[in-house]
Design a protein around this motif. Structure first.
Motif, short mmCIF file in Angstrom:
data_model
loop_
_atom_site.label_atom_id
_atom_site.label_comp_id
_atom_site.label_asym_id
_atom_site.label_seq_id
_atom_site.Cartn_x
_atom_site.Cartn_y
_atom_site.Cartn_z
N GLN A 239 0.84 -1.26 -0.11
CA GLN A 239 0.04 -0.19 -0.01
C GLN A 239 0.92 1.36 -0.07
OE1 GLN A 239 -3.52 0.40 0.24
NE2 GLN A 239 -3.21 2.58 -0.39
N MET A 240 0.96 2.13 -0.92
CA MET A 240 1.44 3.34 -1.17
C MET A 240 0.45 4.55 -0.96
SD MET A 240 4.83 2.79 -1.43
CE MET A 240 5.46 4.01 -2.51
N ASN A 241 0.90 5.32 -0.22
CA ASN A 241 0.01 6.74 0.13
C ASN A 241 0.93 7.92 -0.23
OD1 ASN A 241 -2.27 4.77 0.99
ND2 ASN A 241 -1.12 4.95 3.11
N SER A 242 0.28 9.04 -0.37
CA SER A 242 0.86 10.18 -0.47
C SER A 242 2.08 10.15 -1.51
CB SER A 242 1.60 10.80 0.69
OG SER A 242 0.56 10.77 1.77
N LEU A 243 1.55 9.50 -2.55
CA LEU A 243 2.37 9.12 -4.01
C LEU A 243 2.98 10.60 -4.47
CD1 LEU A 243 0.59 6.31 -5.54
CD2 LEU A 243 3.01 6.26 -4.79
N LYS A 244 4.35 10.45 -4.99
CA LYS A 244 5.15 11.38 -5.35
C LYS A 244 5.43 11.15 -6.89
CE LYS A 244 7.27 12.22 -0.90
NZ LYS A 244 8.21 12.51 -0.19
N PRO A 245 5.74 12.24 -7.72
CA PRO A 245 6.17 11.78 -9.10
C PRO A 245 7.49 10.80 -9.04
CG PRO A 245 5.51 14.28 -8.92
CD PRO A 245 5.45 13.70 -7.51
#
Length: 124
Positions: A82-88
């Motif tokens: 689970q990946m949150n607050s994804l960034k470029p």
């Protein structure tokens, strides 16, 4: 032999979330340590997260600590990221990997089996 199939990648806006899944099949799949790695264009494949065979131990790269959670459901032979607050800068192909042993590690060379990868693209 262990076979790994990733799913759940896609295009998401910065700040969004994704859950990657890795379905494992084959001998010892349910007791093997599992890991997630990623590779961006022109860069080395890097460690993201790992989980022990029992699920009691987890490890994270500094770049995803606090934003990523690795978990597993041994009844389903599936590992999740689970990946949150994804960034470029999270944009990459994400690979699932399995060891022949239960101990988790961040060392890429310690993994014996690899999936084909799933693309994650984060737009700004």
């Amino acid at each position: 032999q262990v076979q790994l199939v990733e799913s759940g990648g896609g295009l998401v806006q910065a700040g969004g979330s994704l859950r990657l899944s890795c379905a494992a099949s084959g001998r010892t799949a349910s007791s093997a340590a599992m890991g997630w790695f990623r590779q961006a264009p022109g860069k080395e494949r890097e460690f993201v997260a790992a989980i022990s065979g029992s699920g009691s131990s987890t490890y994270y790269a500094d770049s995803v600590k606090g934003r990523g959670t690795i978990s597993r459901d041994n009844a389903k032979n599936t590992v999740y990221l689970q990946m949150n607050s994804l960034k470029p800068e999270d944009t990459a192909v994400y690979y699932c990997a399995a060891r022949r042993f239960a101990a988790a590690t961040a060392t890429r060379g310690a993994y014996d089996y690899w999936g084909q990868g799933t693309q994650v693209t984060v737009s700004s």
